[in-house]
Scaffold this motif. Structure first.
Motif, PDB file in Angstrom:
ATOM      1  N   THR A  31      58.303 -51.356   6.008  1.00  0.00           N
ATOM      2  CA  THR A  31      58.525 -51.562   7.441  1.00  0.00           C
ATOM      3  C   THR A  31      58.049 -52.944   7.869  1.00  0.00           C
ATOM      4  OG1 THR A  31      58.280 -49.185   7.878  1.00  0.00           O
ATOM      5  CG2 THR A  31      58.028 -50.680   9.746  1.00  0.00           C
ATOM      6  N   ILE A  32      56.853 -53.320   7.413  1.00  0.00           N
ATOM      7  CA  ILE A  32      56.313 -54.641   7.753  1.00  0.00           C
ATOM      8  C   ILE A  32      57.198 -55.741   7.186  1.00  0.00           C
ATOM      9  CG2 ILE A  32      54.371 -56.212   7.389  1.00  0.00           C
ATOM     10  CD1 ILE A  32      52.538 -53.763   7.423  1.00  0.00           C
ATOM     11  N   TRP A  33      57.666 -55.558   5.941  1.00  0.00           N
ATOM     12  CA  TRP A  33      58.520 -56.568   5.311  1.00  0.00           C
ATOM     13  C   TRP A  33      59.820 -56.750   6.085  1.00  0.00           C
ATOM     14  CZ3 TRP A  33      63.420 -56.183   3.083  1.00  0.00           C
ATOM     15  CH2 TRP A  33      63.855 -57.323   2.399  1.00  0.00           C
ATOM     16  N   LYS A  34      60.427 -55.652   6.514  1.00  0.00           N
ATOM     17  CA  LYS A  34      61.681 -55.749   7.261  1.00  0.00           C
ATOM     18  C   LYS A  34      61.459 -56.435   8.604  1.00  0.00           C
ATOM     19  CE  LYS A  34      64.932 -52.799   7.354  1.00  0.00           C
ATOM     20  NZ  LYS A  34      65.950 -53.586   6.643  1.00  0.00           N
ATOM     21  N   ARG A  35      60.341 -56.145   9.244  1.00  0.00           N
ATOM     22  CA  ARG A  35      60.041 -56.787  10.519  1.00  0.00           C
ATOM     23  C   ARG A  35      59.845 -58.291  10.336  1.00  0.00           C
ATOM     24  NH1 ARG A  35      61.653 -54.262  15.031  1.00  0.00           N
ATOM     25  NH2 ARG A  35      61.034 -52.075  15.047  1.00  0.00           N
ATOM     26  N   LEU A  36      59.094 -58.669   9.312  1.00  0.00           N
ATOM     27  CA  LEU A  36      58.857 -60.086   9.052  1.00  0.00           C
ATOM     28  C   LEU A  36      60.159 -60.800   8.694  1.00  0.00           C
ATOM     29  CD1 LEU A  36      55.511 -59.982   7.022  1.00  0.00           C
ATOM     30  CD2 LEU A  36      55.846 -60.734   9.384  1.00  0.00           C
ATOM     31  N   ARG A  37      60.994 -60.141   7.909  1.00  0.00           N
ATOM     32  CA  ARG A  37      62.275 -60.743   7.525  1.00  0.00           C
ATOM     33  C   ARG A  37      63.154 -60.956   8.754  1.00  0.00           C
ATOM     34  NH1 ARG A  37      67.364 -58.857   5.809  1.00  0.00           N
ATOM     35  NH2 ARG A  37      68.399 -60.264   4.340  1.00  0.00           N
TER      36      ARG A  37
END
Length: 225
Positions: free
Chosen positions: A37-43
């Motif tokens: 979830t964090i990775w998708k938000r950062l991306r």
């Protein structure tokens, strides 16, 4: 994707609490869902930042990333960058090349959700969008059926006064904001865009600040005949 990760996290938490799932496996699943979830938000933040930077470099008034659905020689489903320049030109940029289309050559534009295509026929859409002739959305409907996520995402329909050129013989191009990088709210708020754009579905009552308050007027039925 993010809702699925949230469901995975809650399911793992519930199963661990219930004792059905071991602590090691449960914590691993929860850690994976949080990390993803964090990775998708950062991306997403990185992509939106890149769009703003590219728009600034081109001195464009608007920029967004869309997916080609029909109407261009680009492969269907290909990602492309769209810009509106200070010269009131719509620039479409992808691996196939760069196309510069003056907005003066655009007859009408429309913003509608993918699911709207399954609820209305081409003749209804012609009247709703203010087109002078009946459009053919059959290939767009087929693409939306193959990509269910697109049902709840906006489609950008661009209708030209004349076909683009001999290689890209099309009077209408359709893009999808399936990845939600289109920045279409800002697009519709541009004055040079708003005067030519219809937003569906239309409602008699609209909230303050709604995009539907700035849609271009639809031509009278007598004119459309």
């Amino acid at each position: 994707m993010i809702p699925a990760l949230i469901i995975l996290f809650l399911s793992a938490l519930f199963l661990v609490w219930q004792g059905t799932l071991s602590l090691e496996v449960g914590f691993a699943l929860m850690a994976f869902s949080i990390s993803a979830t964090i990775w998708k938000r950062l991306r997403r933040v990185q992509i939106l930042r890149r769009i703003r930077m590219e728009s600034k470099e081109r001195k464009a008034k608007w920029g967004g990333i869309m997916t080609v659905v029909s109407g261009l020689s680009s492969f269907t489903g290909m990602s492309c960058h769209l810009f509106i320049t200070r010269n009131d030109e719509l620039v479409v940029e992808d691996v196939a090349g760069i196309r510069v289309i003056p907005l003066s050559e655009v007859e009408r534009m429309g913003l509608l959700y993918g699911k709207t295509l399954s609820r209305q026929g081409d003749r209804q859409l012609m009247r709703q969008l203010g087109f002078r002739t009946i459009p053919n959305f059959s290939s767009v409907r087929a693409w939306v059926e193959r990509n269910p996520r697109a049902r709840n995402r906006l489609l950008l329909v661009v209708r030209f006064q004349e076909p683009l050129n001999r290689l890209e013989y099309s009077e209408m191009v359709v893009f999808s904001d399936i990845e939600s990088y289109g920045n279409l709210r800002s697009f519709a708020l541009r004055p040079e865009v708003a005067v030519k754009t219809a937003i569906l579905p239309r409602r008699s009552k609209v909230k303050s600040g709604s995009l539907r308050k700035i849609t271009a007027p639809v031509l009278d039925d007598n004119i459309l005949k």
